[in-house]
Design a protein around this motif. Sequence first.
Motif, PDB file in Angstrom:
ATOM      1  N   CYS A   1      -6.213  -4.951   1.222  1.00  0.00           N
ATOM      2  CA  CYS A   1      -5.289  -5.157   2.349  1.00  0.00           C
ATOM      3  C   CYS A   1      -5.002  -6.618   2.675  1.00  0.00           C
ATOM      4  O   CYS A   1      -4.237  -6.902   3.590  1.00  0.00           O
ATOM      5  CB  CYS A   1      -5.825  -4.446   3.592  1.00  0.00           C
ATOM      6  SG  CYS A   1      -7.282  -5.226   4.322  1.00  0.00           S
TER       7      CYS A   1
ATOM      8  N   PRO B   1      -2.313  -2.115  -4.673  1.00  0.00           N
ATOM      9  CA  PRO B   1      -3.318  -2.889  -3.922  1.00  0.00           C
ATOM     10  C   PRO B   1      -2.897  -4.355  -3.881  1.00  0.00           C
ATOM     11  O   PRO B   1      -2.241  -4.859  -4.792  1.00  0.00           O
ATOM     12  CB  PRO B   1      -4.604  -2.701  -4.715  1.00  0.00           C
ATOM     13  CG  PRO B   1      -4.196  -2.201  -6.051  1.00  0.00           C
ATOM     14  CD  PRO B   1      -2.819  -1.627  -5.937  1.00  0.00           C
TER      15      PRO B   1
ATOM     16  N   CYS C   1     -11.645  -1.069   4.214  1.00  0.00           N
ATOM     17  CA  CYS C   1     -11.187  -0.654   2.882  1.00  0.00           C
ATOM     18  C   CYS C   1     -12.343  -0.158   2.024  1.00  0.00           C
ATOM     19  O   CYS C   1     -12.184   0.776   1.237  1.00  0.00           O
ATOM     20  CB  CYS C   1     -10.442  -1.787   2.180  1.00  0.00           C
ATOM     21  SG  CYS C   1      -8.811  -2.107   2.894  1.00  0.00           S
TER      22      CYS C   1
ATOM     23  N   ASP D   1       0.828  -1.204   0.000  1.00  0.00           N
ATOM     24  CA  ASP D   1       0.000   0.000   0.000  1.00  0.00           C
ATOM     25  C   ASP D   1       0.868   1.262   0.000  1.00  0.00           C
ATOM     26  O   ASP D   1       0.583   2.211  -0.717  1.00  0.00           O
ATOM     27  CB  ASP D   1      -0.932  -0.005   1.213  1.00  0.00           C
ATOM     28  CG  ASP D   1      -1.852   1.198   1.257  1.00  0.00           C
ATOM     29  OD1 ASP D   1      -2.652   1.369   0.313  1.00  0.00           O
ATOM     30  OD2 ASP D   1      -1.752   1.978   2.229  1.00  0.00           O
TER      31      ASP D   1
ATOM     32  N   SER E   1      -2.696   3.682  -4.030  1.00  0.00           N
ATOM     33  CA  SER E   1      -3.157   2.288  -4.070  1.00  0.00           C
ATOM     34  C   SER E   1      -4.644   2.202  -4.402  1.00  0.00           C
ATOM     35  O   SER E   1      -5.079   1.296  -5.121  1.00  0.00           O
ATOM     36  CB  SER E   1      -2.856   1.574  -2.754  1.00  0.00           C
ATOM     37  OG  SER E   1      -3.475   2.239  -1.681  1.00  0.00           O
TER      38      SER E   1
END
Length: 176
Positions: free
Chosen positions: A76, A43, A102, A38, A113
């Motif tokens: 994540c 991503p 997220c 990130d 990201s």
Amino acid sequence: MTAAEALEEVRRRQAAEGEWLGDATQGRPTFAEAELLDRQGIPSCHVWLVPEREVPSHLSATQALRRWQAGACAMCSAAGGRLLVDHCHQTGLVRGLLCTSCNTAEGLQSAPSFVAYRERPPAVILGVEEMYGSPWGEVIAPSDASPEERIQRNAAHVDAAEALFAGITDRFRPTA
């Protein structure tokens, strides 16, 4: 279809999904590794292995995303929590599955990201396309819907919400 035929169909579909996925769900970055990605504007899903075969025809785009993401957030890599179906509010197309954190941040962030995720979301990576549907089973119209379509859609949502909560809210009203 008999029970035996139905069971055989389930086994056939599972085998097709297994062949399609292969090792694509292995070797994913951990949450800590995804944090480092990130910081570099990447991503998590951009480093995942992509299945070499085409998505089995019996899977919808969202089902294919669920199988490929295997419970991991596309941003994540957090696993084990609830994943939400992320979609583009301009086109109405499903993009991928994100954890609650997220998904909330995606709408508010312009971090590199998140920009990279929007430009190449999991649905694009897999080559699948599907319109996002509402909790009431309707397809959400893209933002270029006419004002009349928006009014009708919003009215339907209000009616559905009122019907859903009518029994609950009545319990909190004082009686005469």
